[in-house]
Design a protein around this motif. Sequence first.
Motif, PDB file in Angstrom:
ATOM      1  N   PHE A  30       0.862  -1.370  -0.063  1.00 15.84           N
ATOM      2  CA  PHE A  30      -0.023   0.030  -0.005  1.00 15.84           C
ATOM      3  C   PHE A  30       0.792   1.178   0.091  1.00 15.84           C
ATOM      4  CE2 PHE A  30      -2.455   3.353   1.688  1.00 15.84           C
ATOM      5  CZ  PHE A  30      -3.785   3.192   1.101  1.00 15.84           C
ATOM      6  N   ALA A  31       1.781   1.084   0.923  1.00 15.04           N
ATOM      7  CA  ALA A  31       2.862   2.138   0.965  1.00 15.04           C
ATOM      8  C   ALA A  31       3.369   2.641  -0.368  1.00 15.04           C
ATOM      9  CB  ALA A  31       3.878   2.165   1.966  1.00 15.04           C
ATOM     10  N   ARG A  32       3.828   1.496  -1.167  1.00 12.60           N
ATOM     11  CA  ARG A  32       4.462   1.699  -2.441  1.00 12.60           C
ATOM     12  C   ARG A  32       3.458   2.273  -3.248  1.00 12.60           C
ATOM     13  NH1 ARG A  32       7.411  -3.557  -1.643  1.00 12.60           N
ATOM     14  NH2 ARG A  32       5.570  -4.474  -2.832  1.00 12.60           N
ATOM     15  N   ALA A  33       2.286   2.101  -3.404  1.00 15.14           N
ATOM     16  CA  ALA A  33       1.391   2.667  -4.240  1.00 15.14           C
ATOM     17  C   ALA A  33       1.056   4.123  -4.080  1.00 15.14           C
ATOM     18  CB  ALA A  33       0.002   1.632  -4.368  1.00 15.14           C
ATOM     19  N   ASP A  34       0.836   4.509  -2.609  1.00 13.51           N
ATOM     20  CA  ASP A  34       0.657   5.633  -2.099  1.00 13.51           C
ATOM     21  C   ASP A  34       2.007   6.592  -2.315  1.00 13.51           C
ATOM     22  OD1 ASP A  34      -0.548   7.801  -0.949  1.00 13.51           O
ATOM     23  OD2 ASP A  34      -0.434   6.837   1.261  1.00 13.51           O
ATOM     24  N   THR A  35       2.298   6.986  -3.568  1.00 15.92           N
ATOM     25  CA  THR A  35       3.465   7.721  -3.727  1.00 15.92           C
ATOM     26  C   THR A  35       3.694   9.192  -3.088  1.00 15.92           C
ATOM     27  OG1 THR A  35       2.501   8.417  -5.682  1.00 15.92           O
ATOM     28  CG2 THR A  35       4.023   6.662  -6.015  1.00 15.92           C
ATOM     29  N   ASP A  36       2.431   9.529  -2.883  1.00 17.37           N
ATOM     30  CA  ASP A  36       2.598  10.826  -2.027  1.00 17.37           C
ATOM     31  C   ASP A  36       2.195  10.730  -0.615  1.00 17.37           C
ATOM     32  OD1 ASP A  36      -0.109  10.496  -1.730  1.00 17.37           O
ATOM     33  OD2 ASP A  36      -0.680  12.299  -2.746  1.00 17.37           O
ATOM     34  N   SER A  37       2.383   9.479  -0.030  1.00 20.46           N
ATOM     35  CA  SER A  37       2.294   9.276   1.331  1.00 20.46           C
ATOM     36  C   SER A  37       1.229  10.031   2.082  1.00 20.46           C
ATOM     37  CB  SER A  37       3.598   9.629   2.018  1.00 20.46           C
ATOM     38  OG  SER A  37       4.707   8.819   1.272  1.00 20.46           O
ATOM     39  N   ASN A  38       0.147  10.103   1.385  1.00 21.64           N
ATOM     40  CA  ASN A  38      -1.002  10.869   2.199  1.00 21.64           C
ATOM     41  C   ASN A  38      -1.976   9.749   2.821  1.00 21.64           C
ATOM     42  OD1 ASN A  38      -2.535   9.922   0.145  1.00 21.64           O
ATOM     43  ND2 ASN A  38      -3.470  11.914  -0.400  1.00 21.64           N
ATOM     44  N   ARG A  43      -6.835   8.151  -7.908  1.00 18.87           N
ATOM     45  CA  ARG A  43      -6.886   7.542  -9.248  1.00 18.87           C
ATOM     46  C   ARG A  43      -5.519   7.540 -10.197  1.00 18.87           C
ATOM     47  NH1 ARG A  43     -11.241   5.409 -11.891  1.00 18.87           N
ATOM     48  NH2 ARG A  43     -12.941   5.524 -10.777  1.00 18.87           N
ATOM     49  N   SER A  44      -4.844   8.771  -9.853  1.00 22.84           N
ATOM     50  CA  SER A  44      -3.424   8.986 -10.682  1.00 22.84           C
ATOM     51  C   SER A  44      -2.514   7.848 -10.154  1.00 22.84           C
ATOM     52  CB  SER A  44      -3.188  10.330 -10.402  1.00 22.84           C
ATOM     53  OG  SER A  44      -2.836  10.421  -9.311  1.00 22.84           O
ATOM     54  N   GLU A  45      -2.386   7.526  -8.741  1.00 24.00           N
ATOM     55  CA  GLU A  45      -1.459   6.594  -8.341  1.00 24.00           C
ATOM     56  C   GLU A  45      -1.888   5.431  -8.893  1.00 24.00           C
ATOM     57  OE1 GLU A  45      -0.229   8.783  -3.964  1.00 24.00           O
ATOM     58  OE2 GLU A  45      -2.250   7.892  -4.240  1.00 24.00           O
ATOM     59  N   SER A 167     -16.621   6.744  -2.216  1.00 26.90           N
ATOM     60  CA  SER A 167     -16.744   7.320  -3.439  1.00 26.90           C
ATOM     61  C   SER A 167     -15.954   8.662  -3.379  1.00 26.90           C
ATOM     62  CB  SER A 167     -17.970   7.496  -3.701  1.00 26.90           C
ATOM     63  OG  SER A 167     -18.666   6.324  -4.044  1.00 26.90           O
ATOM     64  N   SER A 168     -14.841   8.780  -2.749  1.00 26.34           N
ATOM     65  CA  SER A 168     -14.136  10.115  -2.397  1.00 26.34           C
ATOM     66  C   SER A 168     -13.145  10.258  -3.648  1.00 26.34           C
ATOM     67  CB  SER A 168     -13.499  10.089  -0.971  1.00 26.34           C
ATOM     68  OG  SER A 168     -12.345   9.079  -1.118  1.00 26.34           O
ATOM     69  N   GLY A 169     -12.869   9.290  -4.497  1.00 27.90           N
ATOM     70  CA  GLY A 169     -11.748   9.209  -5.327  1.00 27.90           C
ATOM     71  C   GLY A 169     -10.533   8.967  -5.005  1.00 27.90           C
ATOM     72  N   ASP A 170     -10.582   8.674  -3.451  1.00 21.44           N
ATOM     73  CA  ASP A 170      -9.281   8.131  -2.904  1.00 21.44           C
ATOM     74  C   ASP A 170      -9.430   6.785  -2.316  1.00 21.44           C
ATOM     75  OD1 ASP A 170      -7.346  10.338  -3.808  1.00 21.44           O
ATOM     76  OD2 ASP A 170      -8.401  11.480  -2.205  1.00 21.44           O
ATOM     77  N   ILE A 171      -8.243   5.762  -2.299  1.00 13.19           N
ATOM     78  CA  ILE A 171      -8.808   4.729  -1.379  1.00 13.19           C
ATOM     79  C   ILE A 171      -7.998   4.751  -0.208  1.00 13.19           C
ATOM     80  CG2 ILE A 171      -8.602   2.017  -1.645  1.00 13.19           C
ATOM     81  CD1 ILE A 171      -9.008   2.308  -4.735  1.00 13.19           C
ATOM     82  N   THR A 172      -8.408   4.590   0.902  1.00 15.23           N
ATOM     83  CA  THR A 172      -7.443   4.452   2.249  1.00 15.23           C
ATOM     84  C   THR A 172      -7.318   3.057   2.336  1.00 15.23           C
ATOM     85  OG1 THR A 172      -9.343   3.989   3.484  1.00 15.23           O
ATOM     86  CG2 THR A 172      -8.879   6.460   3.095  1.00 15.23           C
TER      87      THR A 172
END
Length: 193
Positions: A30-38, A43-45, A167-172
Amino acid sequence: MMKIAAVTALTLTLAGGVALAAGGHGGERFARADTDSNGAISRSEALAMSTARFAKMDKDNSGTLTPDELGRHGGKHAGHKNGKQDVSDEDRAARMEARFARMDADSNGAITMDEMKSAAQKRDDTRESRRAERFASLDANGDGTVSESEFTTASVDMLFARADADSSGDITQEEMRAAHKAMRDARKADRTK
């Protein structure tokens, strides 16, 4: 038959988007996919992750995936033994009993060679039908190959449909874990049918 193997690999790869991002052991994937570490995958990641997977699979750099390239990419999922999730002896025994009951068509407590062949043929027919449907749904233009655009669009759309619960556009990471669990539960339910 090669197309069927390719669809299997593609399906595993697409489903792997959820598994990849869910990660195990502290969520390293997950951390590798979360490139901006937020703490969320946008979707862009997800698109970047899917594009990288596509590039790795496209061995001849043609910009499309052939059934052969898809077939070569198939493999085991992380966190699984021999491609299957670890299950308890109790669950394994229950699955074996259910499988035996499905194969024992005349319910006489024994499986004949004909019953075994019939069950195998039914299983193969079901798998082939599912794989053909999946491939057709991914091959948007029907040319017999899956382009980068077709692949990445399907990967990202599938990932967000399954995991973006709010449906926020981000996946936690929590949403990813829940989606991963739902996929495992669905596979488990399918095995008992």
